[in-house]
Motif scaffolding. Structure first.
Motif, PDB file in Angstrom:
ATOM      1  N   ILE A  51      46.168  46.111  34.460  1.00  0.00           N
ATOM      2  CA  ILE A  51      47.598  46.429  34.569  1.00  0.00           C
ATOM      3  C   ILE A  51      48.237  45.506  35.597  1.00  0.00           C
ATOM      4  O   ILE A  51      47.726  45.360  36.717  1.00  0.00           O
ATOM      5  N   GLU A  52      49.357  44.881  35.193  1.00  0.00           N
ATOM      6  CA  GLU A  52      50.096  44.001  36.102  1.00  0.00           C
ATOM      7  C   GLU A  52      51.473  44.600  36.342  1.00  0.00           C
ATOM      8  O   GLU A  52      52.192  44.927  35.388  1.00  0.00           O
ATOM      9  N   LEU A  53      51.834  44.756  37.603  1.00  0.00           N
ATOM     10  CA  LEU A  53      53.138  45.334  37.951  1.00  0.00           C
ATOM     11  C   LEU A  53      54.200  44.231  38.050  1.00  0.00           C
ATOM     12  O   LEU A  53      53.866  43.050  38.142  1.00  0.00           O
ATOM     13  N   CYS A  57      51.289  42.188  41.264  1.00  0.00           N
ATOM     14  CA  CYS A  57      49.955  42.693  41.612  1.00  0.00           C
ATOM     15  C   CYS A  57      49.234  43.236  40.383  1.00  0.00           C
ATOM     16  O   CYS A  57      49.841  43.890  39.526  1.00  0.00           O
ATOM     17  N   VAL A  58      47.915  42.945  40.325  1.00  0.00           N
ATOM     18  CA  VAL A  58      47.104  43.317  39.159  1.00  0.00           C
ATOM     19  C   VAL A  58      46.049  44.344  39.568  1.00  0.00           C
ATOM     20  O   VAL A  58      45.383  44.176  40.592  1.00  0.00           O
ATOM     21  N   GLY A  59      45.913  45.404  38.765  1.00  0.00           N
ATOM     22  CA  GLY A  59      44.878  46.407  39.003  1.00  0.00           C
ATOM     23  C   GLY A  59      43.933  46.480  37.822  1.00  0.00           C
ATOM     24  O   GLY A  59      44.326  46.233  36.676  1.00  0.00           O
ATOM     25  N   TRP A  60      42.674  46.811  38.118  1.00  0.00           N
ATOM     26  CA  TRP A  60      41.646  46.910  37.079  1.00  0.00           C
ATOM     27  C   TRP A  60      41.025  48.305  37.073  1.00  0.00           C
ATOM     28  O   TRP A  60      40.831  48.912  38.127  1.00  0.00           O
ATOM     29  N   GLY A 118      39.904  55.444  33.548  1.00  0.00           N
ATOM     30  CA  GLY A 118      40.038  53.986  33.573  1.00  0.00           C
ATOM     31  C   GLY A 118      41.467  53.524  33.757  1.00  0.00           C
ATOM     32  O   GLY A 118      41.741  52.606  34.539  1.00  0.00           O
ATOM     33  N   VAL A 119      42.399  54.183  33.056  1.00  0.00           N
ATOM     34  CA  VAL A 119      43.820  53.801  33.152  1.00  0.00           C
ATOM     35  C   VAL A 119      44.376  54.199  34.523  1.00  0.00           C
ATOM     36  O   VAL A 119      45.112  53.429  35.158  1.00  0.00           O
ATOM     37  N   GLU A 120      43.994  55.398  34.999  1.00  0.00           N
ATOM     38  CA  GLU A 120      44.434  55.821  36.340  1.00  0.00           C
ATOM     39  C   GLU A 120      43.921  54.857  37.407  1.00  0.00           C
ATOM     40  O   GLU A 120      44.653  54.469  38.316  1.00  0.00           O
ATOM     41  N   MET A 121      42.648  54.466  37.297  1.00  0.00           N
ATOM     42  CA  MET A 121      42.057  53.510  38.249  1.00  0.00           C
ATOM     43  C   MET A 121      42.882  52.228  38.321  1.00  0.00           C
ATOM     44  O   MET A 121      43.216  51.752  39.404  1.00  0.00           O
ATOM     45  N   ALA A 122      43.187  51.668  37.148  1.00  0.00           N
ATOM     46  CA  ALA A 122      43.910  50.393  37.093  1.00  0.00           C
ATOM     47  C   ALA A 122      45.299  50.530  37.712  1.00  0.00           C
ATOM     48  O   ALA A 122      45.756  49.658  38.468  1.00  0.00           O
ATOM     49  N   MET A 123      45.951  51.649  37.430  1.00  0.00           N
ATOM     50  CA  MET A 123      47.306  51.891  37.940  1.00  0.00           C
ATOM     51  C   MET A 123      47.294  52.057  39.463  1.00  0.00           C
ATOM     52  O   MET A 123      48.108  51.471  40.185  1.00  0.00           O
ATOM     53  N   GLY A 367      43.749  44.693  49.649  1.00  0.00           N
ATOM     54  CA  GLY A 367      44.406  45.850  49.020  1.00  0.00           C
ATOM     55  C   GLY A 367      43.671  46.274  47.765  1.00  0.00           C
ATOM     56  O   GLY A 367      42.992  45.472  47.120  1.00  0.00           O
ATOM     57  N   GLY A 368      43.799  47.553  47.403  1.00  0.00           N
ATOM     58  CA  GLY A 368      43.161  48.068  46.194  1.00  0.00           C
ATOM     59  C   GLY A 368      41.654  48.065  46.317  1.00  0.00           C
ATOM     60  O   GLY A 368      41.113  48.209  47.402  1.00  0.00           O
ATOM     61  N   HIS A 369      40.962  47.910  45.183  1.00  0.00           N
ATOM     62  CA  HIS A 369      39.495  47.861  45.276  1.00  0.00           C
ATOM     63  C   HIS A 369      38.949  46.454  45.137  1.00  0.00           C
ATOM     64  O   HIS A 369      37.775  46.214  45.289  1.00  0.00           O
ATOM     65  N   GLY A 370      39.847  45.495  44.851  1.00  0.00           N
ATOM     66  CA  GLY A 370      39.487  44.093  44.975  1.00  0.00           C
ATOM     67  C   GLY A 370      38.642  43.496  43.861  1.00  0.00           C
ATOM     68  O   GLY A 370      38.457  42.299  43.803  1.00  0.00           O
TER      69      GLY A 370
END
Length: 374
Positions: A51-53, A57-60, A118-123, A367-370
């Protein structure tokens, strides 16, 4: 600070707009077949979510698939995560908490818990990166390291002996042993491990494999061998509540062993029953069983009810294990940590996230889980 106060502040105050959201298959071979009492896995067939905001920033995240444990197969997970990604792309700018509610609405209940996780994690990962806070700090900041056990699946005594010696060299002090298919073979494997790693702590995980009387017999045999496991996980079938309660009583009173519910504790409803009927001493939290948000509620209720906590996974890469590890380190209240599955994979498609120094995982201050896929 409570476990989720930083996270709660983020969900209530941080506004997000999703620019891109996509999913892809995440297929990785295992070093050797992963055999448990209820299934056998030769390779990981999970789903990755990116997910890219609007801020860049990108989350996985990762939705793991474990036959007989997760409700989804890979095909279903691909379809449902694609639907969730479409929904996210269409949402207007809104608070992170409201976005997570929308995800829960399209992926409800146990049926889609793995994809929801999985979707919550990425967000959450993307949002945490946007504010520059590592997840371990967001979830409470208790520590930036954890120490995991490592799993020996159902194998021959010779193979178990080889693995135990190898893991001893690598610094693993707790071995989680998959049992529950054949009582006699399980005892032989335990004896073989004891010879090469005499000081290790044992967690026994039967994955619902034993009948009630067999589970008690295992503890009796181990007692005769002068072996006391630190934990006996899911000894009987998930619906055998009376059997689980009986094994817990005998384990505690006669042998001083704690019993954990894993498959019997899939969500908040299960936990409430466990508390009401005093079924087990420990529950195994896995994000893929309930999603991230519900897992946080389960953790809080278990803690306030005096039930001890374990954190585990299905068979996941460092994407999901990194997120779970950050959460466990940050909250800091897990007595048992079982986040070893990336060490069982034949390859590692994930970059960043954390450093694995034998049994110790160290999380970065990014930031995030990297973690991200190449």
């Amino acid at each position: 600070m409570s476990a989720a106060s930083g996270f709660k502040t983020l969900t209530e105050n941080f506004t997000v707009k999703v620019r891109k959201a996509e999913n892809r298959e995440l297929n990785v071979p295992l070093l050797s077949p992963f055999t448990i009492a209820s299934s056998r896995l030769d390779s990981v067939g999970n789903v990755a979510i990116r997910i890219e905001l609007s801020g860049g920033c990108v989350g996985w995240g990762e939705a793991p698939i474990l036959p007989s444990v997760t409700a989804e197969d890979q095909l279903t997970a691909m379809v449902k995560s694609r639907e969730a990604c479409e929904l996210l792309r269409e949402l207007p700018e809104m608070k992170l908490g409201h976005v997570l509610e929308e995800i829960g609405g399209i992926l409800p209940g146990h049926r889609f818990a793995s994809v929801r996780a999985g979707v919550e994690m990425a967000m959450i990962d993307a949002a945490a990166k946007s504010v520059g806070v590592p997840l371990w700090k967001l979830f409470g900041g208790a520590s930036n390291t954890i120490t995991t056990d490592i799993t020996i699946p159902i194998v021959s005594p010779a193979e178990a002996s080889y693995l135990a010696a190898k893991y001893r060299e690598e610094g693993f002090k707790t071995l989680k042993l998959k049992v529950g298919k054949n009582l006699k073979a399980d005892i032989e494997v335990l004896q073989a491990i004891r010879e090469v790693h005499p000081t290790c702590s044992f967690i026994l995980d039967a994955n619902e494999g034993y009948k009630t009387e067999e589970a008690v017999e295992v503890l009796q045999k181990l007692h005769e061998m002068k072996v006391t496991p630190v934990l006996f996980e899911q000894p009987v079938h998930r619906d055998n509540w009376e059997g689980l309660r009986h094994v817990t009583r005998v384990a505690k009173d006669r042998f001083g062993v704690s019993v954990a519910a894993d498959e019997s504790c899939r969500d908040l409803t299960d936990l409430k029953r466990i508390i009401k009927d005093d079924v087990v001493d420990v529950v195994n939290i896995k994000l893929a069983k309930s999603g991230v948000l519900e897992a946080l509620v389960v953790i809080e209720l278990a803690r306030s009810s005096g039930i001890e906590l374990m954190i585990g996974g299905m068979v996941e890469t460092r994407l999901a294990m990194g997120f779970s590890g950050h959460l466990a380190a940050g909250i800091g209240c897990f007595r048992f940590i079982d986040l070893d599955t990336p060490l069982l994979l034949a390859g590692d498609p994930v970059q960043g996230g954390y450093k694995a120094l034998g049994a110790v995982y160290e999380f970065t201050d990014e930031g995030g889980h990297g973690g991200y896929l190449h």
